[in-house]
Write a protein that holds these residues in place. Structure first.
Motif, mmCIF file in Angstrom:
data_model
loop_
_atom_site.group_PDB
_atom_site.id
_atom_site.type_symbol
_atom_site.label_atom_id
_atom_site.label_comp_id
_atom_site.label_asym_id
_atom_site.label_seq_id
_atom_site.Cartn_x
_atom_site.Cartn_y
_atom_site.Cartn_z
ATOM 1 N N TRP A 150 21.792 41.912 76.767
ATOM 2 C CA TRP A 150 21.932 40.713 75.937
ATOM 3 C C TRP A 150 21.239 40.910 74.596
ATOM 4 C CZ3 TRP A 150 18.091 37.133 74.294
ATOM 5 C CH2 TRP A 150 18.610 36.021 73.632
ATOM 6 N N SER A 151 19.994 41.441 74.629
ATOM 7 C CA SER A 151 19.285 41.627 73.348
ATOM 8 C C SER A 151 19.991 42.661 72.486
ATOM 9 C CB SER A 151 17.811 41.993 73.535
ATOM 10 O OG SER A 151 17.479 42.160 74.860
ATOM 11 N N ALA A 152 20.540 43.702 73.140
ATOM 12 C CA ALA A 152 21.265 44.717 72.373
ATOM 13 C C ALA A 152 22.484 44.087 71.706
ATOM 14 C CB ALA A 152 21.686 45.852 73.302
ATOM 15 N N THR A 153 23.193 43.237 72.457
ATOM 16 C CA THR A 153 24.371 42.579 71.910
ATOM 17 C C THR A 153 23.988 41.653 70.762
ATOM 18 O OG1 THR A 153 25.229 42.597 74.135
ATOM 19 C CG2 THR A 153 26.451 41.305 72.537
ATOM 20 N N GLN A 154 22.856 40.949 70.932
ATOM 21 C CA GLN A 154 22.403 40.056 69.862
ATOM 22 C C GLN A 154 22.169 40.854 68.576
ATOM 23 O OE1 GLN A 154 23.390 37.175 71.322
ATOM 24 N NE2 GLN A 154 21.848 36.286 69.975
ATOM 25 N N ALA A 155 21.506 42.006 68.717
ATOM 26 C CA ALA A 155 21.212 42.854 67.551
ATOM 27 C C ALA A 155 22.506 43.344 66.929
ATOM 28 C CB ALA A 155 20.332 44.023 67.984
ATOM 29 N N ASP A 156 23.435 43.746 67.811
ATOM 30 C CA ASP A 156 24.729 44.246 67.395
ATOM 31 C C ASP A 156 25.485 43.182 66.596
ATOM 32 O OD1 ASP A 156 26.296 46.452 67.444
ATOM 33 O OD2 ASP A 156 27.523 45.761 69.138
ATOM 34 N N LYS A 157 25.426 41.954 67.134
ATOM 35 C CA LYS A 157 26.122 40.828 66.532
ATOM 36 C C LYS A 157 25.544 40.548 65.142
ATOM 37 C CE LYS A 157 27.399 36.204 68.200
ATOM 38 N NZ LYS A 157 27.148 35.282 69.328
ATOM 39 N N ALA A 158 24.216 40.555 65.063
ATOM 40 C CA ALA A 158 23.560 40.298 63.775
ATOM 41 C C ALA A 158 23.968 41.359 62.762
ATOM 42 C CB ALA A 158 22.044 40.293 63.973
ATOM 43 N N ASP A 186 36.988 36.954 57.063
ATOM 44 C CA ASP A 186 35.983 36.549 58.068
ATOM 45 C C ASP A 186 36.503 36.849 59.464
ATOM 46 O OD1 ASP A 186 33.725 35.629 56.773
ATOM 47 O OD2 ASP A 186 34.784 33.815 56.125
ATOM 48 N N PHE A 187 35.774 37.688 60.190
ATOM 49 C CA PHE A 187 36.137 37.971 61.577
ATOM 50 C C PHE A 187 35.053 37.418 62.500
ATOM 51 C CE2 PHE A 187 38.224 41.401 59.200
ATOM 52 C CZ PHE A 187 39.528 41.194 59.635
ATOM 53 N N GLU A 188 35.476 37.029 63.703
ATOM 54 C CA GLU A 188 34.511 36.656 64.746
ATOM 55 C C GLU A 188 34.042 37.932 65.422
ATOM 56 O OE1 GLU A 188 33.498 33.563 66.442
ATOM 57 O OE2 GLU A 188 33.927 32.754 64.447
ATOM 58 N N TYR A 189 32.780 37.914 65.829
ATOM 59 C CA TYR A 189 32.272 39.048 66.601
ATOM 60 C C TYR A 189 33.013 39.087 67.934
ATOM 61 C CZ TYR A 189 29.073 42.048 69.158
ATOM 62 O OH TYR A 189 28.541 43.057 69.901
ATOM 63 N N ALA A 190 33.563 40.233 68.287
ATOM 64 C CA ALA A 190 34.454 40.292 69.445
ATOM 65 C C ALA A 190 33.866 41.069 70.618
ATOM 66 C CB ALA A 190 35.796 40.889 69.035
ATOM 67 N N GLY A 191 32.526 41.169 70.684
ATOM 68 C CA GLY A 191 31.912 41.885 71.794
ATOM 69 C C GLY A 191 32.091 41.119 73.109
ATOM 70 N N ALA A 192 31.989 41.824 74.238
ATOM 71 C CA ALA A 192 32.133 41.175 75.552
ATOM 72 C C ALA A 192 30.961 40.209 75.776
ATOM 73 C CB ALA A 192 32.135 42.243 76.640
ATOM 74 N N PRO A 193 31.230 39.063 76.438
ATOM 75 C CA PRO A 193 30.141 38.127 76.697
ATOM 76 C C PRO A 193 29.125 38.725 77.668
ATOM 77 C CG PRO A 193 32.157 37.414 77.788
ATOM 78 C CD PRO A 193 32.517 38.571 76.928
#
Lengths: 355, 212
Positions: free
Chosen positions: A105-113, A135-142
């Motif tokens: 989750w923290s890795a994804t948060q960093a990735d998203k940022a 503008d794109f939405e972040y499309a990583g897996a939940p």
């Protein structure tokens, strides 16, 4: 989460050790002040501390002991169960997966940022160059935490809809014997229906209703919430009916002597007196809703804890079982927490409604 | 029937049936009450005192006979008849003040907020509970609850005050105290007629046999 529990257990153990140390200190102090020969006999102060802390310590230690015993049995027996994905994971593996899920989750948060930062930089450059902004939405897996959040939102919507329907219908049923006689058989038949039986019907209806390509609420989310509503409606409905029907006749007579209109009678007399029953029903409903939700999410493929469990099951990696078990624990803890919140509210309401 | 009869009953009968047997509770009760009278109805338990009171209050309809209030046939409950219930019947979720306020707001809709508030205060003062305005019924003693019930009935400013065994659930000492208090209230308040089962007063109605 499991590690958190383990840590808290460790802390408990440390706290116990500290208490023991305090006791020893007290004993030593008492011994130092009196004769050296009496040092090994429990002093008055020490026995007083044991007396005072004893019941509290026991009330606290017994459940902790129960949990520890369960973890020990689990750890001992799990390796003996063989599956195609290896042995059943013990508490330590499950705890490790909990940490892994948090790290994901923290890795994804960093990735998203980083993604949004890069996008903003790109857009700024595009504006400077006089080009189009994209503008794109972040499309990583939940991640697991996102899934928990989705589940809580789904159950909240389903529970809200259930209450919205159940309370008014319950009140009407409670006040009119005729309406109750008409509705009661339906309620009795609908009540035991499993969420899995509702799901295909709800799916068909919702799919036909929500036809816009980009709806405000995702289809799967609405489907799960409505299935939760259909299954958690009944406890609230039945309890509200009982609450409205069992209102004190004398209080109704007071209403008649004061010539209250039907609205005043409803809001000032019937609703407050039925409130403890309504909250009891709502507490049961929320429990049912949370149970139903996981099944609904599994089948509706709505993002949420149910889907997480299903995806892990389909995934079939060597960590999958540990992850599912971790999800099971989290589901249990959240259910327990929701129940406690409702219990607290129920107690708050009941306090004001009895003589 | 003379003109100043505030209440008159003629041949009021009431019976209850449970499907198999019929119990005649009231059998042709006739009674005329003048303004200012204080009437007590005595009777064994089950004699029909509460049924009679309910018929006058309009909570129950007589099978036959007439209940005339100020010469007009009684048609359901009205704000001219205040009722103190046997079992207090306070709203447990409301404070003393709110319990009385409920009656004031329901009956005196045309009065302004200030007038309503003043009326509530006055009635609570009258029964000596101004120190307990914010308490819930659960925090009051039996006698205090009963006094709230009296205050609520008085707050309707009725012409007839019906009291259904207002003292039956109290101990002898509290009962005597509250009885004096009701006497005092009766003198202070301009209620034209008092009805109170199980209280000895100027005029008593004694039922013949086991029923009224």
């Amino acid at each position: 989460m499991a590690t958190a529990i383990l840590n808290s257990i460790k802390e408990d153990a440390a706290a116990d050790a500290a208490t023991q140390a305090v006791k020893n200190d007290v004993a030593e102090a008492a011994g130092a002040s009196s004769d050296a020969g009496k040092a090994d006999k429990p002093s008055f102060l020490q026995s007083k501390i044991i007396e005072e802390l004893g019941p509290q310590l026991k009330a606290f230690m017994v459940p902790v002991f129960g949990i520890l015993a369960f973890l020990a049995i689990w750890a001992a027996l799990a390796p003996a169960v063989d599956t195609s994905l290896g042995n059943l994971p013990g508490p330590v593996e499950v705890g490790e997966q909990g940490v892994a899920l948090y790290k994901e989750w923290s890795a994804t948060q960093a990735d998203k940022a980083a993604f949004y930062e890069a996008q903003e930089a790109r857009n700024a450059a595009a504006v400077a160059a006089g080009g189009q902004v994209q503008d794109f939405e972040y499309a990583g897996a939940p991640t697991f935490l996102d899934q928990i959040w989705t589940s809580l939102k789904t159950v909240a919507l389903g529970f809200f809809l259930a209450t919205l329907f159940a309370v008014p219908i319950g009140l009407v049923c409670g006040l009119s014997k005729t309406v109750n006689a008409a509705i009661n058989p339906l309620v009795q038949i609908m009540k035991p229906v499993s969420p899995l039986a509702w799901l295909p019907i709800v799916t068909m209806v919702i799919s036909a209703t929500i036809t816009r390509p980009d709806p405000a609420l995702p289809k799967a989310f609405v489907i799960s919430a409505i299935v939760v509503m259909l299954c958690s409606l009944w406890p609230t409905l039945i309890n509200t009916t009982v609450g409205a029907a069992s209102i004190d006749r004398d209080l109704l007579n007071v209403g008649r002597v004061l010539r209250l209109g039907w609205f005043a009678k409803l809001t000032r007399l019937i609703l407050p007196s039925a409130l403890p029953y309504i909250f009891t029903g709502m507490r049961l409903s929320l429990g049912v809703g949370w149970m139903v939700l996981i099944a609904a999410e599994m089948l509706a493929q709505n993002p949420g804890l149910g889907k997480f469990v299903w995806d892990e099951f389909q995934n079939g990696s060597s960590q999958s079982l540990a992850r599912i078990m971790f999800a099971v624990i989290v589901i249990g803890l959240i259910g327990f927490m929701l129940d406690r919140i409702m219990m607290y509210m129920q107690a708050l309401v009941a306090k004001n409604c009895t003589i | 029937m003379t003109k100043n009869n505030i209440l008159s009953l003629s041949n009021v009968s009431k019976s209850f049936s449970d499907g198999k047997s019929v119990t005649h509770v009231l059998d042709r009760v006739s009674l005329d009450v003048e303004e200012g009278e204080f009437i007590a109805i005595l009777g064994f338990s089950g004699a029909g005192k509460t049924t009679l009171i309910n018929c006058i209050a309009g909570l129950e309809e007589a099978d036959s006979g007439d209940v005339l209030v100020k010469g007009v046939a009684c048609d359901g409950p009205g704000k001219d008849r205040g009722l103190v219930f046997q079992s207090y019947s306070l709203f447990p979720w409301l404070s003393v003040e709110a319990n009385v306020a409920m009656a004031v707001e329901a009956v005196h809709k045309d009065k302004s907020r200030e007038e309503q508030a003043a009326l509530i205060r006055q009635k609570i003062d009258l029964v000596g509970l101004s120190h307990a305005m914010d308490r819930k019924p659960a925090q009051l003693s039996g006698g205090m609850r009963q006094r709230v019930s009296v205050a609520r009935a008085l707050a309707m400013e009725p012409e007839i005050l019906l009291m259904d065994e207002p003292l039956s659930a109290l101990d002898a000492l509290t009962r005597a105290k509250l009885q004096d208090e009701i006497d005092r209230i009766r003198e202070e308040e301009n209620v034209r007629s008092f009805w109170s089962p199980m209280m000895l007063t100027r005029r008593c109605c004694w039922p013949t046999g086991s029923r009224l």
